[in-house]
Design an enzyme around this catalytic site. Structure first.
Site, PDB file in Angstrom:
ATOM      1  N   GLY A   1      -4.005   4.539   2.202  1.00 36.95           N
ATOM      2  CA  GLY A   1      -2.738   4.808   3.232  1.00 36.95           C
ATOM      3  C   GLY A   1      -3.426   5.002   4.714  1.00 36.95           C
TER       4      GLY A   1
ATOM      5  N   TYR B   1      -6.792  -1.922 -14.272  1.00 34.08           N
ATOM      6  CA  TYR B   1      -5.270  -1.429 -13.466  1.00 34.08           C
ATOM      7  C   TYR B   1      -4.271  -1.523 -14.358  1.00 34.08           C
ATOM      8  CZ  TYR B   1      -1.503  -1.964 -10.051  1.00 34.08           C
ATOM      9  OH  TYR B   1      -0.321  -1.696  -9.395  1.00 34.08           O
TER      10      TYR B   1
HETATM   11  P1  NAD Z   1      -0.739   1.385  -1.140  1.00 33.31           P
HETATM   12  O1  NAD Z   1      -2.104   1.349  -1.364  1.00 33.31           O
HETATM   13  O2  NAD Z   1      -0.440   0.728   0.392  1.00 33.31           O
HETATM   14  O3  NAD Z   1       0.013   3.015  -1.244  1.00 33.31           O
HETATM   15  C1  NAD Z   1      -0.377   3.717  -2.294  1.00 33.31           C
HETATM   16  C2  NAD Z   1      -0.598   4.996  -1.735  1.00 33.31           C
HETATM   17  O4  NAD Z   1      -1.243   6.082  -2.445  1.00 33.31           O
HETATM   18  C3  NAD Z   1      -1.823   5.067  -0.495  1.00 33.31           C
HETATM   19  O5  NAD Z   1      -1.270   5.833   0.848  1.00 33.31           O
HETATM   20  C4  NAD Z   1      -2.917   5.982  -0.897  1.00 33.31           C
HETATM   21  O6  NAD Z   1      -3.473   6.683   0.013  1.00 33.31           O
HETATM   22  C5  NAD Z   1      -2.222   6.953  -1.842  1.00 33.31           C
HETATM   23  N1  NAD Z   1      -2.732   7.569  -2.804  1.00 33.31           N
HETATM   24  C6  NAD Z   1      -4.080   6.767  -3.605  1.00 33.31           C
HETATM   25  N2  NAD Z   1      -4.736   7.792  -4.392  1.00 33.31           N
HETATM   26  C7  NAD Z   1      -4.012   9.069  -4.047  1.00 33.31           C
HETATM   27  C8  NAD Z   1      -4.361  10.161  -4.596  1.00 33.31           C
HETATM   28  N3  NAD Z   1      -5.314  10.237  -5.423  1.00 33.31           N
HETATM   29  N4  NAD Z   1      -3.639  11.223  -4.193  1.00 33.31           N
HETATM   30  C9  NAD Z   1      -2.788  11.071  -3.178  1.00 33.31           C
HETATM   31  N5  NAD Z   1      -2.487   9.764  -2.631  1.00 33.31           N
HETATM   32  C10 NAD Z   1      -3.114   8.691  -3.080  1.00 33.31           C
HETATM   33  O7  NAD Z   1      -0.117   0.519  -2.154  1.00 33.31           O
HETATM   34  P2  NAD Z   1       1.365   0.121  -2.526  1.00 33.31           P
HETATM   35  O8  NAD Z   1       1.465  -1.337  -2.388  1.00 33.31           O
HETATM   36  O9  NAD Z   1       2.475   0.924  -1.456  1.00 33.31           O
HETATM   37  O10 NAD Z   1       1.678   0.608  -3.717  1.00 33.31           O
HETATM   38  C11 NAD Z   1       2.441   1.768  -4.040  1.00 33.31           C
HETATM   39  C12 NAD Z   1       2.904   1.745  -5.535  1.00 33.31           C
HETATM   40  O11 NAD Z   1       3.177   0.638  -6.117  1.00 33.31           O
HETATM   41  C13 NAD Z   1       1.289   2.030  -6.279  1.00 33.31           C
HETATM   42  O12 NAD Z   1       1.684   2.947  -7.374  1.00 33.31           O
HETATM   43  C14 NAD Z   1       1.206   0.551  -6.911  1.00 33.31           C
HETATM   44  O13 NAD Z   1       0.271   0.682  -8.071  1.00 33.31           O
HETATM   45  C15 NAD Z   1       2.540   0.200  -7.370  1.00 33.31           C
HETATM   46  N6  NAD Z   1       2.852  -1.375  -7.219  1.00 33.31           N
HETATM   47  C16 NAD Z   1       2.640  -1.934  -6.045  1.00 33.31           C
HETATM   48  C17 NAD Z   1       2.723  -3.302  -5.757  1.00 33.31           C
HETATM   49  C18 NAD Z   1       2.771  -4.211  -4.824  1.00 33.31           C
HETATM   50  O14 NAD Z   1       2.935  -5.530  -5.005  1.00 33.31           O
HETATM   51  N7  NAD Z   1       2.460  -3.784  -3.714  1.00 33.31           N
HETATM   52  C19 NAD Z   1       3.124  -4.092  -7.270  1.00 33.31           C
HETATM   53  C20 NAD Z   1       2.911  -3.495  -8.298  1.00 33.31           C
HETATM   54  C21 NAD Z   1       3.057  -1.812  -8.280  1.00 33.31           C
END
Ligand code: NAD
Length: 322
Positions: A38, A146
């Protein structure tokens, strides 16, 4: 709306959009993120809001989770390491964050007595199941580390309901896209990546022949699903999983055509950019399409944006922000 929410992953794509939405609605929002993927820029406009507090911390640390959850009524858990290829390159860190971190959050939610935890599950859980559309009850074998982590989340959430009465809802997101999704880095998702490449007059690279298809879901639909899941008082909605998608399937060649059409409003030359094709990626599922009937019926989820409408919004955002 005066409710106390913790949003984990608040500096990421989905978490920052959820944070913005609920802060604007007047909720008391705590955002937790360790900035692994992020960016503080995503929430810079929220930091000065009196009803937003940011905690720079890691969900792998149980103390941090306890501190962040204290006094919260609801938790929207988004923090995770996304991306199938990242998990294939480094399964250990994906496991630590997505499973151990998730378990910490469940324990913290249980100990703090939160009313409900709504968490980001994933369409990757359908794995090698060929059935289309995907219905929540029929899954295959995971095709990546994943996918395993996201499935284990569902199993843990179920056991925490049965063992401790912790209410949770898992939202299986299908290829979410929209403002603030990161177009940079090795693990960028296709829509921001292709948009940036086309804006820079570079040829977008498709892995495969472009016939793989996805149910691309605009961020505002995901926000709606989180709000409805969080506030639902329907007893059928607790301790269960919902697909969160648009309910339309689009292949990658068509996606690029739509992006080109949208971007050509700003620069006609983009229509002439040719696509490049490369080898398929390990772990990618060929086709993905959700049935959203369950979310419609139980949560009254009604996606407000189809792919084309969402792309128009996303392209305008990238055009003015990249
Ligand atoms: P993203 O990478 O933009 O957001 C994830 C956030 O989690 C980031 O800001 C990251 O810094 C934070 N993070 C990672 N590890 C961490 C930790 N150990 N402690 C605290 N924070 C931590 O991704 P996104 O697309 O916003 O995804 C959000 C959620 O949705 C995730 O769980 C992802 O697996 C899930 N998801 C996303 C999609 C998609 O299409 N974007 C699809 C299915 C599931």
């Amino acid at each position: 709306m005066n409710i106390k929410i913790l949003i984990t992953g608040a500096a990421g794509f989905i978490g920052s959009n959820l944070s913005e939405y609920f802060v604007e609605k007047g909720c008391d929002v705590v955002g937790l993120d360790n900035l692994a993927t992020g960016n503080l820029n995503n929430i810079a406009h929220l930091i000065s809001c009196p009803n937003f507090e940011f905690i720079d911390g890691d969900i792998r640390n149980i103390e941090t989770c306890h501190k962040a959850v204290a006094g919260r009524t609801y938790v929207l858990h988004q923090a995770a390491l996304g991306s199938v290829p990242r998990s294939i390159n480094d399964p250990i860190i994906t496991n630590e964050v997505n499973i151990s971190g998730f378990l910490n959050m469940l324990v913290a939610c249980k100990d703090a007595g939160v009313k409900k935890m709504v968490y980001a599950a994933s369409s990757s859980t359908y794995g090698d199941s060929k059935a289309l559309p995907k219905v929540e009850e029929v899954i295959g074998k995971p095709l990546s580390p994943y996918a395993i982590t996201k499935y284990v989340n569902e199993l843990y959430a179920d056991v925490f309901y049965k063992s401790y009465g912790l209410n949770s809802i898992g939202l299986r997101y299908f290829n979410v896209f929209g403002r603030r999704q990161d177009p940079n880095g090795t693990y960028a998702a296709v829509i921001p990546l292709f948009t940036k490449q086309l804006m820079n007059k570079q040829s977008p690279l498709i892995n495969g022949d472009g016939t793989y298809s996805r149910d691309f879901t605009y961020i505002d639909n995901v926000i709606q699903a989180n709000e409805k899941a969080m506030l639902s008082e329907n007893p059928e909605a607790v301790n269960t999983i919902f697909n969160v998608a648009c309910g339309e399937r689009t292949d990658l060649n068509t996606l690029i055509d739509l992006l080109k059409q949208s971007l050509s409003k700003h620069d006609k030359a983009i229509l002439d950019i040719e696509t490049t094709y490369g080898p398929l990626r390990v772990g990618d599922v060929p086709h993905s399409l959700a049935s959203i009937d369950k979310a419609k019926k139980i949560l009254d989820y009604q996606p407000q944006f189809n792919l084309k409408e969402g792309l128009e919004e996303a392209v305008e955002w990238y055009w003015s922000h990249l």
